[in-house]
Design a protein around this motif. Structure first.
Motif, PDB file in Angstrom:
ATOM      1  N   THR A 117       0.846  -1.191   0.000  1.00 54.59           N
ATOM      2  CA  THR A 117       0.000   0.000   0.000  1.00 54.59           C
ATOM      3  C   THR A 117       0.881   1.241   0.000  1.00 54.59           C
ATOM      4  O   THR A 117       1.810   1.349   0.793  1.00 54.59           O
ATOM      5  N   ILE A 118       0.575   2.154  -0.907  1.00 55.94           N
ATOM      6  CA  ILE A 118       1.288   3.426  -1.029  1.00 55.94           C
ATOM      7  C   ILE A 118       0.418   4.501  -0.382  1.00 55.94           C
ATOM      8  O   ILE A 118      -0.761   4.626  -0.704  1.00 55.94           O
ATOM      9  N   THR A 119       1.015   5.268   0.516  1.00 53.79           N
ATOM     10  CA  THR A 119       0.232   6.284   1.222  1.00 53.79           C
ATOM     11  C   THR A 119       0.747   7.706   1.024  1.00 53.79           C
ATOM     12  O   THR A 119       0.089   8.650   1.427  1.00 53.79           O
ATOM     13  N   THR A 120       1.942   7.857   0.415  1.00 59.36           N
ATOM     14  CA  THR A 120       2.505   9.198   0.243  1.00 59.36           C
ATOM     15  C   THR A 120       2.952   9.422  -1.203  1.00 59.36           C
ATOM     16  O   THR A 120       3.232   8.480  -1.946  1.00 59.36           O
ATOM     17  N   VAL A 121       3.052  10.688  -1.580  1.00 56.25           N
ATOM     18  CA  VAL A 121       3.537  11.057  -2.906  1.00 56.25           C
ATOM     19  C   VAL A 121       4.984  10.601  -3.074  1.00 56.25           C
ATOM     20  O   VAL A 121       5.384  10.162  -4.152  1.00 56.25           O
ATOM     21  N   GLU A 122       5.758  10.656  -2.018  1.00 56.66           N
ATOM     22  CA  GLU A 122       7.159  10.222  -2.079  1.00 56.66           C
ATOM     23  C   GLU A 122       7.261   8.736  -2.442  1.00 56.66           C
ATOM     24  O   GLU A 122       8.128   8.342  -3.217  1.00 56.66           O
ATOM     25  N   ASP A 144      -9.504   5.621  -5.870  1.00 55.05           N
ATOM     26  CA  ASP A 144     -10.749   5.716  -6.628  1.00 55.05           C
ATOM     27  C   ASP A 144     -10.967   4.481  -7.509  1.00 55.05           C
ATOM     28  O   ASP A 144     -11.824   4.483  -8.392  1.00 55.05           O
ATOM     29  N   GLU A 145     -10.153   3.456  -7.289  1.00 52.08           N
ATOM     30  CA  GLU A 145     -10.231   2.188  -8.032  1.00 52.08           C
ATOM     31  C   GLU A 145      -9.799   2.314  -9.481  1.00 52.08           C
ATOM     32  O   GLU A 145     -10.136   1.465 -10.312  1.00 52.08           O
ATOM     33  N   GLU A 146      -9.065   3.363  -9.833  1.00 57.28           N
ATOM     34  CA  GLU A 146      -8.536   3.531 -11.187  1.00 57.28           C
ATOM     35  C   GLU A 146      -7.207   2.795 -11.298  1.00 57.28           C
ATOM     36  O   GLU A 146      -6.376   2.861 -10.396  1.00 57.28           O
ATOM     37  N   ALA A 154      -5.692   9.305  -6.224  1.00 61.62           N
ATOM     38  CA  ALA A 154      -6.300   9.227  -4.899  1.00 61.62           C
ATOM     39  C   ALA A 154      -5.537   8.198  -4.070  1.00 61.62           C
ATOM     40  O   ALA A 154      -5.415   7.047  -4.458  1.00 61.62           O
ATOM     41  N   LEU A 155      -4.991   8.661  -2.964  1.00 64.74           N
ATOM     42  CA  LEU A 155      -4.269   7.762  -2.057  1.00 64.74           C
ATOM     43  C   LEU A 155      -5.180   7.362  -0.913  1.00 64.74           C
ATOM     44  O   LEU A 155      -6.084   8.106  -0.576  1.00 64.74           O
ATOM     45  N   PRO A 156      -4.990   6.200  -0.320  1.00 63.16           N
ATOM     46  CA  PRO A 156      -3.909   5.252  -0.576  1.00 63.16           C
ATOM     47  C   PRO A 156      -4.135   4.481  -1.870  1.00 63.16           C
ATOM     48  O   PRO A 156      -5.248   4.404  -2.384  1.00 63.16           O
ATOM     49  N   ALA A 157      -3.038   3.912  -2.380  1.00 61.96           N
ATOM     50  CA  ALA A 157      -3.071   3.117  -3.600  1.00 61.96           C
ATOM     51  C   ALA A 157      -2.434   1.761  -3.323  1.00 61.96           C
ATOM     52  O   ALA A 157      -1.605   1.625  -2.420  1.00 61.96           O
TER      53      ALA A 157
END
Length: 106
Positions: free
Chosen positions: A45-50, A65-67, A91-94
């Protein structure tokens, strides 16, 4: 019947033969080890832009957003109706769906 359904059926039938909690726990541990040996890993899971920026080119994520988005040389590309378009908004998290493992894709 799909391979996934067959595997689930087989695992359930093996588990049904376990006669005690100790046997069931041993079976679950064995199953987990076998799946890890086959290459399974829990999706990251990715939670930050970094963290997004650190992903290599060719990575694919499912954003909040499920994209489905793929990282390209010029940004994140969203594939909708087989036509890609660039998006600066994620849209995070991803969840990381695919991450290339070779240095050549970075």
């Amino acid at each position: 019947m799909s391979a996934r359904d067959e595997l689930a059926r087989d695992l359930k039938s093996i588990e049904a033969t376990q006669t005690s909690l100790e046997h069931t726990l041993s079976f679950h541990a064995w199953t987990a080890e076998a799946l890890i040996a086959k290459g399974y890993r829990k999706p990251r899971t990715i939670t930050t832009v970094e963290e997004l920026d650190a992903l290599p080119r060719g990575s694919v994520i499912r954003d909040g957003d499920e994209e489905l988005m793929e990282k390209t040389d010029i940004g994140w590309c969203c594939w909708v109706y087989l036509e890609g378009f660039l998006s600066s908004e994620l849209a995070l998290p991803a969840t990381v769906i695919h991450e290339p493992e070779t240095e050549a894709t970075r």
